[in-house]
Write a protein that holds these residues in place. Sequence first.
Motif, PDB file in Angstrom:
ATOM      1  N   VAL A 142     -14.547  -7.549 -25.192  1.00 55.43           N
ATOM      2  CA  VAL A 142     -13.878  -8.647 -25.911  1.00 55.43           C
ATOM      3  C   VAL A 142     -13.068  -8.098 -27.078  1.00 55.43           C
ATOM      4  CG1 VAL A 142     -14.240 -10.715 -27.320  1.00 55.43           C
ATOM      5  CG2 VAL A 142     -15.511 -10.424 -25.189  1.00 55.43           C
ATOM      6  N   SER A 143     -13.615  -7.088 -27.762  1.00 56.81           N
ATOM      7  CA  SER A 143     -12.896  -6.453 -28.866  1.00 56.81           C
ATOM      8  C   SER A 143     -11.587  -5.826 -28.380  1.00 56.81           C
ATOM      9  CB  SER A 143     -13.786  -5.394 -29.517  1.00 56.81           C
ATOM     10  OG  SER A 143     -13.072  -4.660 -30.477  1.00 56.81           O
ATOM     11  N   ASP A 144     -11.629  -5.214 -27.191  1.00 53.10           N
ATOM     12  CA  ASP A 144     -10.464  -4.504 -26.656  1.00 53.10           C
ATOM     13  C   ASP A 144      -9.460  -5.435 -25.967  1.00 53.10           C
ATOM     14  OD1 ASP A 144     -11.674  -2.218 -27.562  1.00 53.10           O
ATOM     15  OD2 ASP A 144     -12.336  -1.518 -25.589  1.00 53.10           O
ATOM     16  N   THR A 145      -9.950  -6.499 -25.322  1.00 52.70           N
ATOM     17  CA  THR A 145      -9.048  -7.354 -24.531  1.00 52.70           C
ATOM     18  C   THR A 145      -8.840  -8.728 -25.152  1.00 52.70           C
ATOM     19  OG1 THR A 145     -10.810  -8.351 -23.189  1.00 52.70           O
ATOM     20  CG2 THR A 145      -9.878  -6.264 -22.394  1.00 52.70           C
ATOM     21  N   GLY A 146      -9.725  -9.118 -26.053  1.00 50.10           N
ATOM     22  CA  GLY A 146      -9.597 -10.415 -26.717  1.00 50.10           C
ATOM     23  C   GLY A 146     -10.375 -11.545 -26.066  1.00 50.10           C
ATOM     24  N   ARG A 147     -10.829 -11.325 -24.813  1.00 47.04           N
ATOM     25  CA  ARG A 147     -11.466 -12.447 -24.113  1.00 47.04           C
ATOM     26  C   ARG A 147     -12.096 -11.965 -22.813  1.00 47.04           C
ATOM     27  NH1 ARG A 147      -5.786 -15.275 -22.449  1.00 47.04           N
ATOM     28  NH2 ARG A 147      -6.994 -16.561 -21.022  1.00 47.04           N
ATOM     29  N   ILE A 148     -12.989 -12.781 -22.250  1.00 48.73           N
ATOM     30  CA  ILE A 148     -13.453 -12.614 -20.872  1.00 48.73           C
ATOM     31  C   ILE A 148     -13.443 -14.010 -20.256  1.00 48.73           C
ATOM     32  CG2 ILE A 148     -15.364 -12.015 -19.335  1.00 48.73           C
ATOM     33  CD1 ILE A 148     -16.277  -9.957 -21.417  1.00 48.73           C
ATOM     34  N   ASP A 149     -12.617 -14.192 -19.239  1.00 45.76           N
ATOM     35  CA  ASP A 149     -12.471 -15.497 -18.596  1.00 45.76           C
ATOM     36  C   ASP A 149     -13.268 -15.605 -17.308  1.00 45.76           C
ATOM     37  OD1 ASP A 149     -10.117 -16.610 -20.284  1.00 45.76           O
ATOM     38  OD2 ASP A 149      -9.433 -14.620 -19.661  1.00 45.76           O
ATOM     39  N   ILE A 150     -13.440 -14.457 -16.644  1.00 40.90           N
ATOM     40  CA  ILE A 150     -14.067 -14.430 -15.322  1.00 40.90           C
ATOM     41  C   ILE A 150     -15.117 -13.331 -15.305  1.00 40.90           C
ATOM     42  CG2 ILE A 150     -13.656 -13.866 -12.877  1.00 40.90           C
ATOM     43  CD1 ILE A 150     -10.685 -14.892 -13.495  1.00 40.90           C
ATOM     44  N   LEU A 151     -16.297 -13.654 -14.775  1.00 40.17           N
ATOM     45  CA  LEU A 151     -17.350 -12.650 -14.612  1.00 40.17           C
ATOM     46  C   LEU A 151     -17.793 -12.649 -13.159  1.00 40.17           C
ATOM     47  CD1 LEU A 151     -19.494 -10.622 -15.659  1.00 40.17           C
ATOM     48  CD2 LEU A 151     -20.945 -12.605 -16.186  1.00 40.17           C
ATOM     49  N   VAL A 152     -17.711 -11.481 -12.531  1.00 42.34           N
ATOM     50  CA  VAL A 152     -18.222 -11.322 -11.167  1.00 42.34           C
ATOM     51  C   VAL A 152     -19.444 -10.411 -11.246  1.00 42.34           C
ATOM     52  CG1 VAL A 152     -17.721 -10.614  -8.803  1.00 42.34           C
ATOM     53  CG2 VAL A 152     -15.879 -11.531 -10.245  1.00 42.34           C
ATOM     54  N   ASN A 153     -20.622 -11.012 -11.064  1.00 42.17           N
ATOM     55  CA  ASN A 153     -21.876 -10.249 -11.092  1.00 42.17           C
ATOM     56  C   ASN A 153     -22.097  -9.644  -9.708  1.00 42.17           C
ATOM     57  OD1 ASN A 153     -23.021 -10.591 -13.814  1.00 42.17           O
ATOM     58  ND2 ASN A 153     -23.076 -12.765 -13.299  1.00 42.17           N
ATOM     59  N   ASN A 154     -21.639  -8.415  -9.553  1.00 42.07           N
ATOM     60  CA  ASN A 154     -21.619  -7.764  -8.244  1.00 42.07           C
ATOM     61  C   ASN A 154     -22.583  -6.584  -8.147  1.00 42.07           C
ATOM     62  OD1 ASN A 154     -20.273  -6.767  -5.639  1.00 42.07           O
ATOM     63  ND2 ASN A 154     -19.823  -5.092  -7.057  1.00 42.07           N
ATOM     64  N   ALA A 155     -23.020  -6.038  -9.279  1.00 44.30           N
ATOM     65  CA  ALA A 155     -23.846  -4.821  -9.247  1.00 44.30           C
ATOM     66  C   ALA A 155     -25.139  -5.055  -8.475  1.00 44.30           C
ATOM     67  CB  ALA A 155     -24.177  -4.375 -10.673  1.00 44.30           C
ATOM     68  N   GLY A 156     -25.502  -4.089  -7.658  1.00 45.19           N
ATOM     69  CA  GLY A 156     -26.751  -4.213  -6.899  1.00 45.19           C
ATOM     70  C   GLY A 156     -27.153  -2.902  -6.261  1.00 45.19           C
ATOM     71  N   ILE A 157     -28.453  -2.761  -6.027  1.00 46.73           N
ATOM     72  CA  ILE A 157     -28.983  -1.570  -5.363  1.00 46.73           C
ATOM     73  C   ILE A 157     -30.041  -2.000  -4.350  1.00 46.73           C
ATOM     74  CG2 ILE A 157     -28.601   0.001  -7.308  1.00 46.73           C
ATOM     75  CD1 ILE A 157     -31.679  -0.300  -7.860  1.00 46.73           C
ATOM     76  N   THR A 158     -30.416  -1.079  -3.466  1.00 48.24           N
ATOM     77  CA  THR A 158     -31.542  -1.318  -2.559  1.00 48.24           C
ATOM     78  C   THR A 158     -32.556  -0.193  -2.705  1.00 48.24           C
ATOM     79  OG1 THR A 158     -30.400  -0.147  -0.780  1.00 48.24           O
ATOM     80  CG2 THR A 158     -30.175  -2.534  -0.814  1.00 48.24           C
ATOM     81  N   LYS A 159     -33.817  -0.533  -2.545  1.00 47.62           N
ATOM     82  CA  LYS A 159     -34.906   0.446  -2.431  1.00 47.62           C
ATOM     83  C   LYS A 159     -35.851  -0.121  -1.386  1.00 47.62           C
ATOM     84  CE  LYS A 159     -34.826   2.795  -6.901  1.00 47.62           C
ATOM     85  NZ  LYS A 159     -34.500   4.110  -6.344  1.00 47.62           N
ATOM     86  N   ASP A 160     -35.519   0.140  -0.130  1.00 50.78           N
ATOM     87  CA  ASP A 160     -36.193  -0.535   0.975  1.00 50.78           C
ATOM     88  C   ASP A 160     -37.537   0.099   1.334  1.00 50.78           C
ATOM     89  OD1 ASP A 160     -33.886  -2.002   1.023  1.00 50.78           O
ATOM     90  OD2 ASP A 160     -33.173  -1.268   2.962  1.00 50.78           O
ATOM     91  N   ALA A 161     -38.502  -0.763   1.597  1.00 51.06           N
ATOM     92  CA  ALA A 161     -39.822  -0.360   2.100  1.00 51.06           C
ATOM     93  C   ALA A 161     -40.563  -1.638   2.454  1.00 51.06           C
ATOM     94  CB  ALA A 161     -40.602   0.429   1.044  1.00 51.06           C
ATOM     95  N   THR A 162     -41.487  -1.562   3.402  1.00 55.16           N
ATOM     96  CA  THR A 162     -42.328  -2.733   3.644  1.00 55.16           C
ATOM     97  C   THR A 162     -43.192  -2.954   2.405  1.00 55.16           C
ATOM     98  OG1 THR A 162     -44.046  -1.360   4.635  1.00 55.16           O
ATOM     99  CG2 THR A 162     -42.424  -2.356   6.140  1.00 55.16           C
ATOM    100  N   LEU A 163     -43.637  -4.177   2.210  1.00 57.81           N
ATOM    101  CA  LEU A 163     -44.406  -4.477   0.992  1.00 57.81           C
ATOM    102  C   LEU A 163     -45.648  -3.596   0.897  1.00 57.81           C
ATOM    103  CD1 LEU A 163     -44.533  -6.291  -1.515  1.00 57.81           C
ATOM    104  CD2 LEU A 163     -46.000  -7.822  -0.209  1.00 57.81           C
TER     105      LEU A 163
END
Length: 248
Positions: free
Chosen positions: A77-98
């Motif tokens: 926000v300091s660098d661009t002045g604003r945030i109008d749109i947020l895309v929460n895309n970050a994700g990982i997997t750590k697969d295993a049966t329970l």
Amino acid sequence: MDDRKVAVVTGGMGGLGDAICTRLFRSGYRVVATYSPRNQSADEWVDVHRKEGIEVAAYKVDVSDYASCDAGVRQIVSDTGRIDILVNNAGITKDATLKKMTLEDWQTVLRTNLDSVFNMTRPVLHGMLESQWGRIINISSVNGQKGAFGQVNYSAAKAGVHGFTKALALEVASKGITVNTVSPGYLRTKMVMKVPQDILESKILPEIPVGRLGEPDEVAGLVAYLCSDEAAFVTGANIAINGGQHMH
């Protein structure tokens, strides 16, 4: 003065994140990608895109840590002045049966895939409420809708993402802010291409009625629509984009 809307895409350097960043830039937004502290190749990534005429700023943010997200949002926000749109895309997997899943496997996936949505959205929301306009798009998964063997942690986190979407959509609907979930199926990304070819051909592709993997650009096009003024009446929705693999 640059009056283009600013879009922040978490996990912006992954296969889907990259496609979303590119599409949003071409749709006329200023685009900021956040990347994991474990990923050291930001400068190279930014340079490659610049040579293709795509300007994307990159900020190192640990989405699983609230303080890191809060500081990152303040800096953007300091660098661009604003945030109008947020895309929460970050994700990982750590697969295993329970039966074999460790507490760390559970906590790491929940922190990165679900806590991150709170960690980024809360500090961004203040500015959207002030300007009475915003778009929040949370990337879930077909496996959050139908479940997946060996993905109790991932499926739980991705299902939780849509619960977050629905509740927040109700809270901010009268403020010019929409909140939606996009649930992709199996896409042609590095993460999916790590799946052994025989498993892909014998197990995954036969489940997809259109008979192929999705392209990241196809999901990016849907995200771009949800960011637009035309999508102002779409909120609290979970839009499946999975080639018919799961319908409900």
